[in-house]
Design an enzyme around this catalytic site. Structure first.
Site, PDB file in Angstrom:
ATOM      1  N   TYR A  95       0.839  -1.191   0.000  1.00  0.00           N
ATOM      2  CA  TYR A  95       0.000   0.000   0.000  1.00  0.00           C
ATOM      3  C   TYR A  95       0.878   1.246   0.000  1.00  0.00           C
ATOM      4  O   TYR A  95       2.011   1.234   0.498  1.00  0.00           O
ATOM      5  CB  TYR A  95      -0.821   0.075   1.288  1.00  0.00           C
ATOM      6  CG  TYR A  95      -2.045  -0.796   1.385  1.00  0.00           C
ATOM      7  CD1 TYR A  95      -2.980  -0.879   0.356  1.00  0.00           C
ATOM      8  CD2 TYR A  95      -2.311  -1.487   2.565  1.00  0.00           C
ATOM      9  CE1 TYR A  95      -4.133  -1.647   0.501  1.00  0.00           C
ATOM     10  CE2 TYR A  95      -3.459  -2.255   2.721  1.00  0.00           C
ATOM     11  CZ  TYR A  95      -4.369  -2.331   1.674  1.00  0.00           C
ATOM     12  OH  TYR A  95      -5.504  -3.078   1.830  1.00  0.00           O
ATOM     13  N   ASN A 139      -7.487   1.396   3.875  1.00  0.00           N
ATOM     14  CA  ASN A 139      -7.858   0.717   5.132  1.00  0.00           C
ATOM     15  C   ASN A 139      -6.596   0.417   5.949  1.00  0.00           C
ATOM     16  O   ASN A 139      -6.026   1.301   6.562  1.00  0.00           O
ATOM     17  CB  ASN A 139      -8.691  -0.537   4.874  1.00  0.00           C
ATOM     18  CG  ASN A 139      -9.616  -0.836   6.044  1.00  0.00           C
ATOM     19  OD1 ASN A 139     -10.421   0.019   6.398  1.00  0.00           O
ATOM     20  ND2 ASN A 139      -9.527  -2.011   6.647  1.00  0.00           N
ATOM     21  N   ALA A 140      -6.164  -0.854   5.964  1.00  0.00           N
ATOM     22  CA  ALA A 140      -4.826  -1.200   6.476  1.00  0.00           C
ATOM     23  C   ALA A 140      -4.576  -0.831   7.933  1.00  0.00           C
ATOM     24  O   ALA A 140      -3.426  -0.721   8.360  1.00  0.00           O
ATOM     25  CB  ALA A 140      -3.740  -0.540   5.610  1.00  0.00           C
ATOM     26  N   GLU A 141      -5.671  -0.605   8.714  1.00  0.00           N
ATOM     27  CA  GLU A 141      -5.489  -0.265  10.129  1.00  0.00           C
ATOM     28  C   GLU A 141      -4.603   0.976  10.294  1.00  0.00           C
ATOM     29  O   GLU A 141      -3.852   1.096  11.263  1.00  0.00           O
ATOM     30  CB  GLU A 141      -4.930  -1.459  10.910  1.00  0.00           C
ATOM     31  CG  GLU A 141      -5.894  -2.595  11.096  1.00  0.00           C
ATOM     32  CD  GLU A 141      -6.118  -3.421   9.834  1.00  0.00           C
ATOM     33  OE1 GLU A 141      -7.247  -3.351   9.283  1.00  0.00           O
ATOM     34  OE2 GLU A 141      -5.203  -4.120   9.403  1.00  0.00           O
ATOM     35  N   ASN A 198      -9.662   0.093  -2.578  1.00  0.00           N
ATOM     36  CA  ASN A 198      -9.454  -1.049  -1.699  1.00  0.00           C
ATOM     37  C   ASN A 198     -10.797  -1.520  -1.169  1.00  0.00           C
ATOM     38  O   ASN A 198     -11.519  -0.734  -0.555  1.00  0.00           O
ATOM     39  CB  ASN A 198      -8.570  -0.652  -0.514  1.00  0.00           C
ATOM     40  CG  ASN A 198      -8.154  -1.853   0.306  1.00  0.00           C
ATOM     41  OD1 ASN A 198      -7.216  -2.550  -0.071  1.00  0.00           O
ATOM     42  ND2 ASN A 198      -8.846  -2.118   1.394  1.00  0.00           N
ATOM     43  N   GLU A 199     -11.105  -2.753  -1.434  1.00  0.00           N
ATOM     44  CA  GLU A 199     -12.372  -3.324  -0.959  1.00  0.00           C
ATOM     45  C   GLU A 199     -13.526  -2.342  -1.186  1.00  0.00           C
ATOM     46  O   GLU A 199     -14.202  -1.949  -0.240  1.00  0.00           O
ATOM     47  CB  GLU A 199     -12.257  -3.728   0.511  1.00  0.00           C
ATOM     48  CG  GLU A 199     -11.250  -4.837   0.731  1.00  0.00           C
ATOM     49  CD  GLU A 199     -11.298  -5.446   2.121  1.00  0.00           C
ATOM     50  OE1 GLU A 199     -11.708  -4.767   3.062  1.00  0.00           O
ATOM     51  OE2 GLU A 199     -10.925  -6.637   2.255  1.00  0.00           O
ATOM     52  N   GLU A 290      -5.836 -10.469  -1.132  1.00  0.00           N
ATOM     53  CA  GLU A 290      -5.472 -10.519   0.293  1.00  0.00           C
ATOM     54  C   GLU A 290      -6.016 -11.822   0.844  1.00  0.00           C
ATOM     55  O   GLU A 290      -7.228 -12.052   0.791  1.00  0.00           O
ATOM     56  CB  GLU A 290      -6.114  -9.380   1.097  1.00  0.00           C
ATOM     57  CG  GLU A 290      -5.526  -8.022   0.869  1.00  0.00           C
ATOM     58  CD  GLU A 290      -6.237  -6.940   1.687  1.00  0.00           C
ATOM     59  OE1 GLU A 290      -6.799  -7.258   2.757  1.00  0.00           O
ATOM     60  OE2 GLU A 290      -6.251  -5.795   1.231  1.00  0.00           O
ATOM     61  N   TYR A 356       1.270  -8.435  13.452  1.00  0.00           N
ATOM     62  CA  TYR A 356       0.240  -9.167  12.708  1.00  0.00           C
ATOM     63  C   TYR A 356       0.340 -10.687  12.878  1.00  0.00           C
ATOM     64  O   TYR A 356      -0.429 -11.439  12.314  1.00  0.00           O
ATOM     65  CB  TYR A 356       0.301  -8.802  11.208  1.00  0.00           C
ATOM     66  CG  TYR A 356      -1.066  -8.725  10.567  1.00  0.00           C
ATOM     67  CD1 TYR A 356      -1.879  -7.605  10.696  1.00  0.00           C
ATOM     68  CD2 TYR A 356      -1.563  -9.802   9.837  1.00  0.00           C
ATOM     69  CE1 TYR A 356      -3.136  -7.537  10.118  1.00  0.00           C
ATOM     70  CE2 TYR A 356      -2.827  -9.752   9.251  1.00  0.00           C
ATOM     71  CZ  TYR A 356      -3.600  -8.610   9.397  1.00  0.00           C
ATOM     72  OH  TYR A 356      -4.849  -8.543   8.827  1.00  0.00           O
TER      73      TYR A 356
HETATM   74  C1  GAL Z   1      -8.876  -5.945   4.696  1.00  0.00           C
HETATM   75  C2  GAL Z   1      -8.297  -4.636   4.190  1.00  0.00           C
HETATM   76  C3  GAL Z   1      -6.880  -4.442   4.671  1.00  0.00           C
HETATM   77  C4  GAL Z   1      -6.794  -4.731   6.149  1.00  0.00           C
HETATM   78  C5  GAL Z   1      -7.326  -6.106   6.443  1.00  0.00           C
HETATM   79  C6  GAL Z   1      -7.328  -6.477   7.888  1.00  0.00           C
HETATM   80  O1  GAL Z   1     -10.239  -5.930   4.665  1.00  0.00           O
HETATM   81  O2  GAL Z   1      -8.325  -4.576   2.791  1.00  0.00           O
HETATM   82  O3  GAL Z   1      -6.470  -3.138   4.387  1.00  0.00           O
HETATM   83  O4  GAL Z   1      -7.532  -3.766   6.814  1.00  0.00           O
HETATM   84  O5  GAL Z   1      -8.651  -6.177   6.042  1.00  0.00           O
HETATM   85  O6  GAL Z   1      -6.080  -6.422   8.419  1.00  0.00           O
END
Ligand code: GAL
Length: 977
Positions: A95, A139-141, A198-199, A290, A356
């Protein structure tokens, strides 16, 4: 010669190079049922319904997610890429975080750690393809899900074709797009795909999917010069944003409950994904952009160790193999290396670590799950038949081929080549721990066989899965079937005529058509030669120790070669090999004595060098090379942080009599475009005044009525935030925060009745835990404000606040520290002054330690320096470690290393107490500055219970030289207040 193999865990086969290879001609004779696709802009990256192709060659894209901004040490990217490559992967997905590149609207920066070029260059050096995911939403927290703070006061609905939003993203997308475009494979760079959005999946009433947004965003990509295929990651196989070139989806089947790491859902292994893919984009390969590689953890959570268990080797075996059962040929694991939410990167649901639980831990060490994934990636890398396969019985797997309804078996056949079959066996109930025995009835080229052919049965543990192959080409040999899993195959002359080594029993039986069945019970490693084929029969522990490395060729893509594999057993990590004349050089990392076995052509391995030193070679019983090599792990002495001299200064002068906030920002807006309507006379959202990160301080000036007895405020800061309130110099209370609330209303009693007409100031110090994400398409949820939503006084006659003032980090969006970026420092006095930076002169400060702390509510700032003198040739990651204080537990602390904020610790919420700090932020050979802030939220003060610098691993390493990030020193900060 056909071989049938039963009963073992892993198989590594070597077949004669002299024998005619069946694989080469077969691939060339493939007649594809439909034309290869490209997007009309380039012809290097093409695809069809089976796989991606680069320069016309099919490949399994085995990719791992890495976020460059979560590792600010540019010279460490190569280490991560080499580790990923050594696992058998060929790609990394990443990202780009818009918010750190355009912290002020229109001022787009790729300075310092934000420069993407070193990341691109390191990928190429390691031979890793890149999948670029620049958002704009990620997103990506991350705070705001990647959106910049100024978005919170930009009108119009975000993630739509709304003009105000499209205007907001344009500059960023064009700039980042051009940077990625310069590094596309079409220009000799590593980037092969680019993701839009993203999503873009969940849409809430009354909105619908905004097709116009897709169109305009893709056009912006193209306008910026990007030509490689576009992709999108639907949050599930739901058919959203299908206008991209290669649609795909995401999947996190085991969820995020790390506190119950052994609990799997019984129906968690999805088979309907295949049908969904067939329904949505049957003309494209089955791409998963992902797939769960770990889990994120939040404030008050379990820590990351159990997340690595939840998604450990068992998870990898079951869930990843289930994706292979659906012919997934682009597979990106999120995350492969999580890294660190240093500075203010985190969203409110996360703390400093973004480890993670991934295969590469935050301190860059390798977890067991790394070695498991290495087996899978190596297997598919030598299985071209898989790249043109289709699952045959996807909705009829239960009991199939085994007759055992407790098992599911998917038949995955190469439908283009020679009908190689992959049979993926797993438990019907994914959550069971029960062992199942079974026999297989498999169709083969010599008819249906009942396997094992020499009698007995096979076994599958609970939470396990196996892939059995049928009619599998391995050099001159066809493996008619194997119930062992294949690790890798290569073609080299067998070292000796016929040798067996290892223990165990092997039975043989001749079958029809020149076929020989072998059935064995072995432990450890057993080597068997049959004709021109050498088989290594390995248990898992031994299989984990093998590395398949490819010497670089020449030219710009030298490091992407998949030819001439060299197989080496042994070592913690083997990064690369190269051959010069008859000398083989191996670069690797060791954490104890390695016993190497080297399987390489004799002509190019007359001598073998490891990390620059010749190995003393001998021969194994079966003729390969062997060598022992002790790890060189010099002892080191680390400074004892608690015995250093520390300096202390008060960091809350704001509550002293006479303090002037004249230079602060007046919070005087009468309106806001923020969708959350304030309940205050003036807007008290920090974001509206350009403060988007770290601690925020508010000052309310009022004249007393004489009857006010308390102050009530509803403050919003995000999960686990807290706030403390002072009336003039007197502390009147805190909402210390918990792991649940993101906003909180509290009433604070005044200690005495104020004199009518007298002037007073309320000082409110609040934490900002980052902005929320904006997960829903067409959403403004990231605009959720940080600040004061409502306030009131208690009393018969209540005063009016005459003036509200606010500050966050010095300069707000025009942040001062260009090196460390816009999110690194917050609004504490010490941060505004730059006390956290190296070189600040603290000579006039008092002596005082963070482990002594402060004895009343407030903020203390501590500084010390120490030298490190770490040896070369090693990788010794360090962490700052604190321990929980139980007396006076209510406090928040930030840890600054050479000016970089690498720890945000909330003592009473947790869970993180170990804060990895990478080499390059820590100066391993010279002076380091450590600064600590302590914000005591309780009236009796606070201290760190302990603070230490600890080694988390010791590895002799061939890691490339690590260059410190700029550790820029303090300089006068004009206008600092
Ligand atoms: C996905 C998202 C990622 C991250 C992941 C959870 O839905 O595309 O950016 O948030 O969930 O770690």
């Amino acid at each position: 010669m056909k071989l049938l193999l039963s009963k073992a865990v892993t198989l590594l086969c070597a077949a004669s190079a002299l024998a005619k290879s069946r694989r080469g001609p077969r691939v060339q004779s493939v007649i594809l049922p439909r034309a290869t696709q490209n997007n009309g802009l380039q012809d290097i990256v093409t695809w069809d319904e089976y796989s991606l192709m680069i320069n016309g060659k099919r490949l399994m894209v085995f990719s791992g997610e890495v976020h460059p901004y979560r590792n600010p040490v540019q010279s460490l990217h190569l280490d991560i890429f080499q580790k990923i490559k050594a696992m058998g992967f060929n790609a990394v997905s990443f990202y780009v975080y818009w918010g750190i590149h355009e912290p002020k609207r229109g001022e787009i920066s790729f300075e310092g750690f934000r420069d993407l070029q070193p990341f691109f260059d390191a990928a190429k050096k390691a031979g890793i393809y890149l999948i670029a995911r620049p958002g704009p939403y990620i997103n990506a927290e991350t705070s705001g899900g990647g959106f910049p703070g100024w978005g919170t006061y930009t009108p119009g609905l975000w993630r739509t074709s709304n003009t105000t939003y499209m205007e907001a993203i344009e500059g960023y997308i064009k700039t980042v797009g051009a940077k990625i475009a310069e590094n596309e494979i079409t220009k000799g760079g590593p980037v092969i795909l680019v993701q839009a959005e993203n999503e873009y999946s969940g849409v809430q009433e009354p909105y619908t999917e905004d097709f116009e947004y897709h169109k305009q965003l893709l056009q912006l990509f193209r306008d910026s010069g990007l030509t490689v295929p576009t992709i999108t990651n639907d949050a599930w196989p739901g058919g959203h944003f299908t206008s991209v070139d290669i649609y795909g989806y995401d999947s996190y089947p085991n969820g995020f409950d790390c506190s119950n790491p052994y609990v799997w859902k019984s129906d968690a292994v999805p088979e309907w994904f295949w049908g969904a893919h067939q329904g949505i984009n049957p003309e494209d390969l089955h791409a998963v952009y992902e797939f769960q590689g770990g889990a994120f953890d939040g404030w008050g959570g379990s820590g990351y160790a159990p997340c690595a268990v939840l998604t450990g080797p068992e998870f990898e075996r079951v869930f990843y193999k289930n994706q292979y059962a659906m012919s997934t040929t682009l597979f990106n694991i999120y995350m492969i290396f999580g890294g660190t939410n240093w500075g203010g990167i985190a969203h409110p649901g996360g703390y400093t670590s973004y480890d993670y639980g991934s295969v590469i831990a935050e301190d860059r060490t390798l977890r067991e799950k790394y070695y498991e994934l290495k087996l899978q990636a190596n297997f598919l890398a030598v299985s071209p038949a898989y790249l043109t396969s289709r699952p045959q019985n996807i909705y009829d797997t239960q009991g199939s081929f085994t007759g055992n309804s407790a098992l599911k078996t998917t038949q995955v056949l190469d439908v283009v080549g020679n009908k190689t079959g992959f049979y993926v066996v797993r438990q019907t109930d994914a959550s069971t721990n029960a062992l199942q025995t079974y026999t297989l009835q498999l169709p083969t080229s010599i008819g249906t066989l009942s396997i094992p052919t020499i009698g007995g049965s096979l076994a599958l543990n609970g939470k396990d899965s196996k892939i059995h192959v049928v009619d599998y080409a391995a050099g001159s040999t066809t493996v008619l079937y194997t119930t062992a899993e294949i690790l890798t195959c290569l073609k080299i002359p067998p070292p000796v005529a016929k040798v067996l080594s290892g223990t165990g029993t092997i039975q043989q039986k001749s079958l029809a058509s020149n076929s020989l069945a072998l059935q064995y019970k072995t432990t450890g490693q057993t080597v068997v030669q049959v004709g021109s084929t050498v088989l290594y029969i390995l248990d898992r522990v031994n299989a984990y120790q093998f590395w398949v490395l490819h010497p670089p060729t020449s030219g710009p893509f030298a490091h992407y070669s998949t030819e001439n594999p060299i197989i080496v057993k042994g070592g913690y990590l083997l990064r690369s090999v190269s051959i010069r004349g008859s000398t083989l050089s191996i670069q690797g990392d060791l954490n104890n004595t390695a016993t190497f076995e080297i399987i390489a052509p004799a002509a190019s391995s007359k001598s073998v060098i490891f990390n620059g030193n010749a190995l003393a070679l001998s021969k194994t019983a079966h003729g390969t090379l062997a060598a022992k090599r002790a790890a060189k792990l010099p002892a080191i002495k680390l400074p004892n942080l608690s015995s250093l001299t520390w300096k202390y200064a008060d960091s809350l002068p704001e509550i002293r009599p006479g303090y002037s906030d004249a230079k602060w920002t007046a919070a005087d807006h009468n309106s806001t475009v923020n969708p959350t309507t304030p309940s205050t006379p003036v807007v008290l959202y920090a974001g509206d005044y350009g403060y988007h990160t770290g601690n925020i301080i508010w000052r309310a000036h009022f004249n007393a009525t004489g009857s006010e007895s308390a102050f009530t405020a509803n403050v919003r800061g995000g999960t686990a935030f807290g706030y403390s309130v002072w009336l003039d110099s007197t502390f009147i209370g805190s909402w210390a925060g918990d792991a649940v609330h993101s906003s909180y209303e509290s009433t604070f009693k005044f200690p005495l009745l104020l004199k009518e007409g007298s002037g007073h100031v309320l000082t409110i110090l609040q934490d900002h835990m980052g902005y929320e994400g904006d997960w829903w398409a067409a959403s403004d949820s990231f605009k959720e404000p940080r600040g004061i939503h409502s306030y009131s006084f208690v009393g018969d006659k209540v005063p009016t606040v005459n003036v509200w003032k606010v500050t966050g980090n010095l300069g707000g969006e025009s942040h001062v520290d260009r090196t460390r970026g816009p999110l690194n420092e917050g609004g504490l006095y010490g941060e505004r002054q730059g006390w956290h930076l190296p070189g600040f002169n603290d000579a006039r400060w008092a002596v005082g330690k963070p482990t002594t702390g402060i004895s009343s509510a407030g903020v203390g700032f501590y500084r010390t320096t120490f030298n490190l003198n770490m040896p070369k040739g090693v990788d010794y990651p360090l962490s700052l470690v604190v321990s929980n204080s139980t007396t006076n537990p209510l406090y928040r602390s930030q840890l600054y290393v050479n000016g970089y904020q690498f720890g945000k610790y909330v003592n009473h919420i947790g869970p993180q107490t170990v804060f990895p700090v990478p080499q390059g932020i820590l100066n391993y050979n010279g002076l380091n500055t450590l600064a600590v802030s302590i914000w005591a939220e309780g009236s009796t003060g606070a201290k760190l219970h302990s603070l230490a610098l600890q080694l988390t691993s010791k590895v002799e390493s061939s890691i490339s030289a690590i260059v410190n990030q700029p550790l820029t020193a303090w300089a006068p900060r004009p206008g600092a207040y």
